[in-house]
Design a protein around this motif. Structure first.
Motif, PDB file in Angstrom:
ATOM      1  N   LEU A 143       0.819  -1.211   0.000  1.00 34.83           N
ATOM      2  CA  LEU A 143       0.000   0.000   0.000  1.00 34.83           C
ATOM      3  C   LEU A 143       0.854   1.263   0.000  1.00 34.83           C
ATOM      4  CD1 LEU A 143      -2.690  -0.978   2.656  1.00 34.83           C
ATOM      5  CD2 LEU A 143      -3.008  -0.839   0.183  1.00 34.83           C
ATOM      6  N   SER A 144       0.374   2.271  -0.715  1.00 34.88           N
ATOM      7  CA  SER A 144       1.000   3.581  -0.648  1.00 34.88           C
ATOM      8  C   SER A 144       0.684   4.185   0.718  1.00 34.88           C
ATOM      9  CB  SER A 144       0.466   4.496  -1.751  1.00 34.88           C
ATOM     10  OG  SER A 144      -0.899   4.816  -1.503  1.00 34.88           O
ATOM     11  N   PHE A 145       1.401   5.237   1.064  1.00 30.73           N
ATOM     12  CA  PHE A 145       1.124   5.930   2.326  1.00 30.73           C
ATOM     13  C   PHE A 145      -0.333   6.385   2.376  1.00 30.73           C
ATOM     14  CE2 PHE A 145       0.652   9.900   4.652  1.00 30.73           C
ATOM     15  CZ  PHE A 145       1.103   9.521   5.904  1.00 30.73           C
ATOM     16  N   GLU A 146      -0.792   6.997   1.279  1.00 34.85           N
ATOM     17  CA  GLU A 146      -2.148   7.545   1.244  1.00 34.85           C
ATOM     18  C   GLU A 146      -3.210   6.452   1.403  1.00 34.85           C
ATOM     19  OE1 GLU A 146       0.693  10.307  -0.566  1.00 34.85           O
ATOM     20  OE2 GLU A 146       0.275   8.193  -0.969  1.00 34.85           O
ATOM     21  N   ASP A 147      -3.014   5.330   0.721  1.00 36.61           N
ATOM     22  CA  ASP A 147      -3.988   4.238   0.822  1.00 36.61           C
ATOM     23  C   ASP A 147      -3.979   3.610   2.209  1.00 36.61           C
ATOM     24  OD1 ASP A 147      -4.818   4.626  -1.797  1.00 36.61           O
ATOM     25  OD2 ASP A 147      -3.515   3.062  -2.613  1.00 36.61           O
ATOM     26  N   ALA A 148      -2.790   3.445   2.777  1.00 34.34           N
ATOM     27  CA  ALA A 148      -2.693   2.883   4.125  1.00 34.34           C
ATOM     28  C   ALA A 148      -3.352   3.809   5.140  1.00 34.34           C
ATOM     29  CB  ALA A 148      -1.225   2.636   4.491  1.00 34.34           C
ATOM     30  N   LEU A 149      -3.141   5.110   4.985  1.00 35.96           N
ATOM     31  CA  LEU A 149      -3.733   6.073   5.913  1.00 35.96           C
ATOM     32  C   LEU A 149      -5.260   6.080   5.803  1.00 35.96           C
ATOM     33  CD1 LEU A 149      -3.214   8.180   8.076  1.00 35.96           C
ATOM     34  CD2 LEU A 149      -2.982   9.878   6.255  1.00 35.96           C
ATOM     35  N   LYS A 150      -5.773   6.035   4.587  1.00 32.65           N
ATOM     36  CA  LYS A 150      -7.235   6.007   4.396  1.00 32.65           C
ATOM     37  C   LYS A 150      -7.844   4.783   5.052  1.00 32.65           C
ATOM     38  CE  LYS A 150      -7.416   8.530   0.054  1.00 32.65           C
ATOM     39  NZ  LYS A 150      -7.612   8.430  -1.397  1.00 32.65           N
ATOM     40  N   GLU A 151      -7.213   3.628   4.837  1.00 30.76           N
ATOM     41  CA  GLU A 151      -7.740   2.407   5.438  1.00 30.76           C
ATOM     42  C   GLU A 151      -7.644   2.461   6.957  1.00 30.76           C
ATOM     43  OE1 GLU A 151      -7.157  -2.417   5.502  1.00 30.76           O
ATOM     44  OE2 GLU A 151      -6.341  -1.321   3.776  1.00 30.76           O
ATOM     45  N   LEU A 152      -6.546   2.990   7.463  1.00 31.93           N
ATOM     46  CA  LEU A 152      -6.379   3.115   8.913  1.00 31.93           C
ATOM     47  C   LEU A 152      -7.459   4.012   9.505  1.00 31.93           C
ATOM     48  CD1 LEU A 152      -4.814   2.550  11.487  1.00 31.93           C
ATOM     49  CD2 LEU A 152      -3.226   4.378  10.846  1.00 31.93           C
ATOM     50  N   GLU A 153      -7.747   5.122   8.833  1.00 29.51           N
ATOM     51  CA  GLU A 153      -8.804   6.021   9.311  1.00 29.51           C
ATOM     52  C   GLU A 153     -10.154   5.321   9.319  1.00 29.51           C
ATOM     53  OE1 GLU A 153      -8.241   9.266   6.586  1.00 29.51           O
ATOM     54  OE2 GLU A 153      -6.889  10.313   7.950  1.00 29.51           O
ATOM     55  N   ALA A 154     -10.435   4.511   8.313  1.00 24.52           N
ATOM     56  CA  ALA A 154     -11.700   3.780   8.252  1.00 24.52           C
ATOM     57  C   ALA A 154     -11.787   2.766   9.392  1.00 24.52           C
ATOM     58  CB  ALA A 154     -11.842   3.082   6.896  1.00 24.52           C
ATOM     59  N   ILE A 155     -10.678   2.106   9.686  1.00 27.31           N
ATOM     60  CA  ILE A 155     -10.658   1.134  10.783  1.00 27.31           C
ATOM     61  C   ILE A 155     -10.891   1.833  12.119  1.00 27.31           C
ATOM     62  CG2 ILE A 155      -9.106  -0.365  12.114  1.00 27.31           C
ATOM     63  CD1 ILE A 155      -8.027  -1.381   9.417  1.00 27.31           C
ATOM     64  N   VAL A 156     -10.224   2.952  12.325  1.00 26.20           N
ATOM     65  CA  VAL A 156     -10.410   3.702  13.570  1.00 26.20           C
ATOM     66  C   VAL A 156     -11.878   4.090  13.726  1.00 26.20           C
ATOM     67  CG1 VAL A 156      -9.882   5.876  14.756  1.00 26.20           C
ATOM     68  CG2 VAL A 156      -8.035   4.532  13.735  1.00 26.20           C
ATOM     69  N   HIS A 157     -12.491   4.551  12.661  1.00 21.90           N
ATOM     70  CA  HIS A 157     -13.912   4.926  12.713  1.00 21.90           C
ATOM     71  C   HIS A 157     -14.776   3.717  13.090  1.00 21.90           C
ATOM     72  CE1 HIS A 157     -17.674   6.892  11.833  1.00 21.90           C
ATOM     73  NE2 HIS A 157     -17.987   5.898  11.015  1.00 21.90           N
ATOM     74  N   ARG A 158     -14.509   2.582  12.460  1.00 26.02           N
ATOM     75  CA  ARG A 158     -15.291   1.377  12.769  1.00 26.02           C
ATOM     76  C   ARG A 158     -15.122   0.962  14.224  1.00 26.02           C
ATOM     77  NH1 ARG A 158     -14.325  -3.044   8.220  1.00 26.02           N
ATOM     78  NH2 ARG A 158     -15.753  -4.196   9.584  1.00 26.02           N
ATOM     79  N   LEU A 159     -13.899   1.044  14.729  1.00 28.30           N
ATOM     80  CA  LEU A 159     -13.664   0.666  16.125  1.00 28.30           C
ATOM     81  C   LEU A 159     -14.317   1.651  17.089  1.00 28.30           C
ATOM     82  CD1 LEU A 159      -9.930  -0.489  15.917  1.00 28.30           C
ATOM     83  CD2 LEU A 159     -11.935  -1.935  16.301  1.00 28.30           C
ATOM     84  N   GLU A 160     -14.340   2.924  16.718  1.00 32.58           N
ATOM     85  CA  GLU A 160     -14.935   3.932  17.590  1.00 32.58           C
ATOM     86  C   GLU A 160     -16.448   3.774  17.710  1.00 32.58           C
ATOM     87  OE1 GLU A 160     -11.811   7.655  17.218  1.00 32.58           O
ATOM     88  OE2 GLU A 160     -13.537   7.620  15.892  1.00 32.58           O
ATOM     89  N   THR A 161     -17.084   3.232  16.692  1.00 30.45           N
ATOM     90  CA  THR A 161     -18.541   3.072  16.754  1.00 30.45           C
ATOM     91  C   THR A 161     -18.952   2.021  17.770  1.00 30.45           C
ATOM     92  OG1 THR A 161     -18.661   1.391  15.011  1.00 30.45           O
ATOM     93  CG2 THR A 161     -18.821   3.717  14.326  1.00 30.45           C
ATOM     94  N   GLY A 162     -18.079   1.039  18.001  1.00 35.05           N
ATOM     95  CA  GLY A 162     -18.397  -0.015  18.953  1.00 35.05           C
ATOM     96  C   GLY A 162     -19.399  -1.021  18.427  1.00 35.05           C
ATOM     97  N   ASP A 163     -19.656  -0.997  17.122  1.00 37.24           N
ATOM     98  CA  ASP A 163     -20.655  -1.900  16.532  1.00 37.24           C
ATOM     99  C   ASP A 163     -20.100  -3.268  16.160  1.00 37.24           C
ATOM    100  OD1 ASP A 163     -22.545   0.100  16.755  1.00 37.24           O
ATOM    101  OD2 ASP A 163     -22.236   0.827  14.705  1.00 37.24           O
ATOM    102  N   GLU A 164     -18.803  -3.430  16.180  1.00 27.11           N
ATOM    103  CA  GLU A 164     -18.176  -4.686  15.761  1.00 27.11           C
ATOM    104  C   GLU A 164     -18.133  -5.676  16.923  1.00 27.11           C
ATOM    105  OE1 GLU A 164     -17.490  -5.212  12.676  1.00 27.11           O
ATOM    106  OE2 GLU A 164     -17.531  -3.165  11.913  1.00 27.11           O
ATOM    107  N   THR A 165     -18.113  -6.959  16.572  1.00 32.26           N
ATOM    108  CA  THR A 165     -17.952  -7.996  17.595  1.00 32.26           C
ATOM    109  C   THR A 165     -16.533  -7.926  18.141  1.00 32.26           C
ATOM    110  OG1 THR A 165     -17.131  -9.650  16.037  1.00 32.26           O
ATOM    111  CG2 THR A 165     -19.539  -9.521  16.354  1.00 32.26           C
ATOM    112  N   LEU A 166     -16.309  -8.583  19.250  1.00 28.65           N
ATOM    113  CA  LEU A 166     -14.983  -8.582  19.855  1.00 28.65           C
ATOM    114  C   LEU A 166     -13.965  -9.186  18.899  1.00 28.65           C
ATOM    115  CD1 LEU A 166     -13.098  -8.052  22.203  1.00 28.65           C
ATOM    116  CD2 LEU A 166     -13.764 -10.263  23.155  1.00 28.65           C
ATOM    117  N   ASP A 167     -14.278 -10.330  18.312  1.00 30.44           N
ATOM    118  CA  ASP A 167     -13.341 -10.968  17.390  1.00 30.44           C
ATOM    119  C   ASP A 167     -13.035 -10.073  16.196  1.00 30.44           C
ATOM    120  OD1 ASP A 167     -13.021 -13.231  18.936  1.00 30.44           O
ATOM    121  OD2 ASP A 167     -14.549 -14.395  17.858  1.00 30.44           O
TER     122      ASP A 167
END
Length: 79
Positions: A8-32
């Protein structure tokens, strides 16, 4: 999200990381799922840090003259 982090390029890695952080912040995901997202996020964070370190090393490779002005560059050799 199936793309190997190393490619991944820096930009693509950063975009994906931001999306993951958002998903984790919502608390909607299962523990696994959250654990898997966290692990992927940690790899993405490391990839971004690596790319930033490479960019910094390239910037530092700029030579300065006696007055402190850029006088050229020397080849960047990744270690």
């Amino acid at each position: 999200m199936d793309t190997p982090v190393e490619t991944l390029s820096f930009e693509d890695a950063l975009k994906e990381l931001e999306a993951i952080v958002h998903r984790l912040e919502t608390g909607d995901e299962t523990l696994d799922k959250s654990i898997g997202l966290y692990e992927r996020g940690d790899k993405l964070r490391a990839r971004c840090a690596e790319r930033l370190d490479q960019a910094q090393a390239r910037i530092e490779a700029i030579r300065l003259d006696a007055d402190g002005r850029p006088a050229g560059t020397r080849p960047f050799v990744a270690g």
